[in-house]
Design an enzyme around this catalytic site. Structure first.
Site, PDB file in Angstrom:
ATOM      1  N   ARG A 241       0.851  -1.192   0.000  1.00 29.76           N
ATOM      2  CA  ARG A 241       0.000   0.000   0.000  1.00 29.76           C
ATOM      3  C   ARG A 241       0.889   1.245   0.000  1.00 29.76           C
ATOM      4  O   ARG A 241       2.012   1.205   0.513  1.00 29.76           O
ATOM      5  CB  ARG A 241      -0.886   0.035   1.246  1.00 29.76           C
ATOM      6  CG  ARG A 241      -1.646  -1.231   1.500  1.00 29.76           C
ATOM      7  CD  ARG A 241      -2.760  -1.013   2.488  1.00 29.76           C
ATOM      8  NE  ARG A 241      -2.339  -0.789   3.857  1.00 29.76           N
ATOM      9  CZ  ARG A 241      -3.185  -0.804   4.884  1.00 29.76           C
ATOM     10  NH1 ARG A 241      -4.489  -0.993   4.676  1.00 29.76           N
ATOM     11  NH2 ARG A 241      -2.759  -0.615   6.108  1.00 29.76           N
TER      12      ARG A 241
ATOM     13  N   ASP B 165      -9.682   3.098  14.261  1.00 35.02           N
ATOM     14  CA  ASP B 165      -8.349   2.693  13.787  1.00 35.02           C
ATOM     15  C   ASP B 165      -8.320   2.578  12.267  1.00 35.02           C
ATOM     16  O   ASP B 165      -7.247   2.448  11.675  1.00 35.02           O
ATOM     17  CB  ASP B 165      -7.924   1.355  14.422  1.00 35.02           C
ATOM     18  CG  ASP B 165      -8.974   0.264  14.252  1.00 35.02           C
ATOM     19  OD1 ASP B 165     -10.138   0.513  14.621  1.00 35.02           O
ATOM     20  OD2 ASP B 165      -8.639  -0.816  13.747  1.00 35.02           O
TER      21      ASP B 165
HETATM   22  P1  AMP Z   1      -8.882  -4.492  10.789  1.00 33.95           P
HETATM   23  O1  AMP Z   1     -10.263  -4.836  11.263  1.00 33.95           O
HETATM   24  O2  AMP Z   1      -8.444  -5.244   9.567  1.00 33.95           O
HETATM   25  O3  AMP Z   1      -8.672  -3.035  10.663  1.00 33.95           O
HETATM   26  O4  AMP Z   1      -7.888  -5.028  11.911  1.00 33.95           O
HETATM   27  C1  AMP Z   1      -7.985  -4.673  13.261  1.00 33.95           C
HETATM   28  C2  AMP Z   1      -6.711  -5.027  13.973  1.00 33.95           C
HETATM   29  O5  AMP Z   1      -6.439  -6.421  13.855  1.00 33.95           O
HETATM   30  C3  AMP Z   1      -5.482  -4.307  13.454  1.00 33.95           C
HETATM   31  O6  AMP Z   1      -4.664  -4.025  14.552  1.00 33.95           O
HETATM   32  C4  AMP Z   1      -4.864  -5.338  12.546  1.00 33.95           C
HETATM   33  O7  AMP Z   1      -3.488  -5.133  12.382  1.00 33.95           O
HETATM   34  C5  AMP Z   1      -5.164  -6.638  13.295  1.00 33.95           C
HETATM   35  N1  AMP Z   1      -5.186  -7.799  12.391  1.00 33.95           N
HETATM   36  C6  AMP Z   1      -6.135  -8.108  11.477  1.00 33.95           C
HETATM   37  N2  AMP Z   1      -5.815  -9.242  10.818  1.00 33.95           N
HETATM   38  C7  AMP Z   1      -4.632  -9.672  11.329  1.00 33.95           C
HETATM   39  C8  AMP Z   1      -3.768 -10.779  11.060  1.00 33.95           C
HETATM   40  N3  AMP Z   1      -4.050 -11.706  10.149  1.00 33.95           N
HETATM   41  N4  AMP Z   1      -2.633 -10.866  11.783  1.00 33.95           N
HETATM   42  C9  AMP Z   1      -2.322  -9.956  12.717  1.00 33.95           C
HETATM   43  N5  AMP Z   1      -3.087  -8.897  13.008  1.00 33.95           N
HETATM   44  C10 AMP Z   1      -4.233  -8.746  12.336  1.00 33.95           C
HETATM   45 MG    MG Z   2      -7.425  -1.760  10.254  1.00 36.42          MG
END
Ligand code: AMP
Ligand code: MG
Length: 536
Positions: free
Chosen positions: A196, A288
């Protein structure tokens, strides 16, 4: 020798306190905006698709992108000179509740590349392995969600919507195990890494986390850094001065902080209004996932409106409350800005400046909405009555099950001198609903035509303007899913073809009519085509 070279100026880790511990392992990171990390190598990197526009901005040629070195670097197996990987620390409100530290759990920034345009472009891998913020997860990303992020961020850019960009999409040659439906049937899926690109990946949650911990020094440093790096226009003639010099001169007074917050509010309004204009549903508007630059960020279970329904959300995780439904996006963005205002309040003496910013959001949203209504309906300018007319139309569209994209595109073919539903026939999903809704829609069209005639805009120019506001091609959920299905069968050509179509969303593209068709019946309830989980 190959020519893959980039110049880096990694201001974020130079200017802000970091966690330098080499220890791997998930942890709470206090008093630091980032952690030093390293990508975890993968078995067999292979380039699937790339954005020629983003590559050009970075000064990369097709031969650079096609090189094996590129695949190694942008899958996380090698670093270029000047890259210093880090994972950012941030928190966030998820689905209305404070969630504490989140951070880049599967994203890591490689560096801030200084582009061919002189601009700053942070390069960030998503899916390159665990970080201190990975919590219970693996730091990896599956191909399906990576295809969706890669394609949609580029599609949004070409639609004129503020967004993070994507340089590349690579397969890793490794499987990732996911429980896609959260039903205990975890299965291996191909893994991928997206690179990205954005001037900044700072989020509302970047400021919320230090505020929640009483780390006011860090909060202030982040705000000052963000203004200096990401909002130089606010500093006027002093923008080129080093951050330390400006701090020494007490440049970051309350008036400047207030102007910055106001700008964040205004940009957020503009972004959300674009989403409403093109029928995009973000799906996970947690704080976030809100960019401080007003860019669309973190493409997860997003979706596009087919038949018009303001209550629709693509996110299965949110199916109960539908907090992040299409029609609520403007008010949710406001709610998120209120959270940001709370986080920033230790930097302000009173609440007036923050309230002023929030008011600016409402005003900017109102102005943007009037502009979008005028553009979509083909009016020189939009007033309150036009917004009311659009709202009336939206109710009719919902009742009649009308396809949003096809309706507005075809609206420019309606002759205001002789308005009829004929040019709009192709926007209906259901014949019975069309027949039932026809009288009310014809009445609306007649009123609208009278308004257009009174407006007096030269017809050809008006039509052209409407076609620049109402895309013919959007990344319908089923189109992305078809490309994903093909990729799972080993054929990545559908991804590249879809990217090509989405590069010119406002042009009629002969031979590509199928990409502008109504959503087919089979796609109505199929996973990936209608609803998506967060599992990615
Ligand atoms: P998101 O809902 O995708 O914005 O993710 C929310 C949080 O979960 C963020 O801190 C992401 O970095 C973490 N996260 C989501 N998927 C993963 C993954 N496969 N491994 C590690 N962290 C994750
Ligand atoms: Mg996120």
């Amino acid at each position: 020798m190959n020519g893959l070279r980039l110049v880096f100026d990694n201001a974020f880790i130079r200017e802000l306190p970091g966690d330098l511990a080499d220890a791997a392992g998930v942890r709470q990171v206090h008093g630091a905006a980032w952690s030093r990390v390293a990508p975890t190598p993968v078995r067999a990197p292979r380039l699937v698709a790339w954005s020629r526009e983003v590559a050009a901005v970075l000064g990369l040629k097709a031969a650079d992108v096609g090189s094996s070195r590129f695949a190694e670097v942008f899958a996380g197996n090698a670093l270029l000179p000047g890259m210093q990987p880090w994972a950012a620390n941030y928190g966030g409100h998820q689905f209305g509740h404070w969630a504490g530290q989140l951070g880049d759990g599967r994203a890591m920034s490689l560096g801030e590349a200084v582009g061919a345009d002189g601009g700053r472009h942070e390069l960030q891998l998503k899916g390159a392995g665990p970080t201190p913020y990975s919590r219970t997860a693996d730091g990896r990303a599956v191909l399906r969600s990576s295809v969706r992020e890669f394609l949609c961020s580029e599609a949004m850019h070409h639609l004129g919507v503020p967004t993070t960009r994507a340089l590349s999409l690579l397969r890793t040659g490794e499987d990732v195990v996911r429980d896609m439906f959260y039903d205990g049937r975890a299965a291996p899926e191909p893994g991928a890494v997206v690179c990205r690109v954005a001037p900044s990946f700072l989020r509302f949650g970047s400021f919320e986390l230090p505020a929640s911990r009483g780390e006011v020094d860090l909060l202030r440093q982040l705000a000052e850094f963000c203004i200096h790096r990401d909002f130089p226009a606010l500093l006027g003639g002093r923008a080129d001065a080093p951050l330390a010099t400006l701090r020494g001169e007490d440049a970051f007074d309350e008036a400047l902080l207030a102007a910055w917050f106001r700008e964040v509010c205004t940009r957020t309004a503009v972004m959300v209004d674009h989403w409403m204009r093109v029928g995009f549903v973000h799906g996970v508007m947690n704080t976030d996932n809100m960019s401080i630059l007003g860019l669309t960020i973190d493409y997860g279970p997003y979706g596009w409106i087919d038949d018009f329904d303001p209550d629709w959300t693509p996110n299965t995780t949110d199916a109960q409350d539908r907090r992040y439904r299409f029609g609520w996006q403007p008010k949710i963005a406001h709610w998120n800005l209120v959270r940001l205002a709370h986080a920033l309040s230790p930097l302000f003496d009173g609440v007036e400046a923050l309230q002023d910013g929030l008011d600016a959001y409402v005003a900017a949203l109102d102005a943007a909405r009037r502009g979008a209504v005028a553009a979509k309906l083909g009016l020189v300018a939009g007033d309150r009555d036009d917004v009311a007319s659009m709202e009336a139309l939206e109710v009719l569209m919902h009742d009649a099950g009308i396809d949003m994209t096809r309706w507005f595109r075809a609206l420019s073919d309606v002759d205001p001198q002789a308005p009829s539903l004929a040019p709009l026939q192709g926007a209906f999903y259901d014949e019975d609903q069309r027949v039932a809704a026809a009288p009310a829609l014809e009445a609306w069209l007649a009123d609208h035509a009278a308004r257009v005639v009174a407006d007096g805009w030269e017809p050809a120019a008006r039509r052209e303007a409407m076609r620049c506001a109402n895309p013919r091609y959007v990344l319908r959920n089923y189109l992305a899913q078809q490309a994903i299905d093909r990729a799972h069968a080993g054929d990545d050509a559908g991804i590249v073809e879809l990217l090509e179509v989405m590069r010119r969303p406002y042009d009629d593209q002969p031979g590509r009519e199928s990409f502008a068709a109504l959503r087919p019946d089979w796609a109505r309830d199929r996973a990936g085509c209608s609803m998506l989980s967060c599992s990615s």
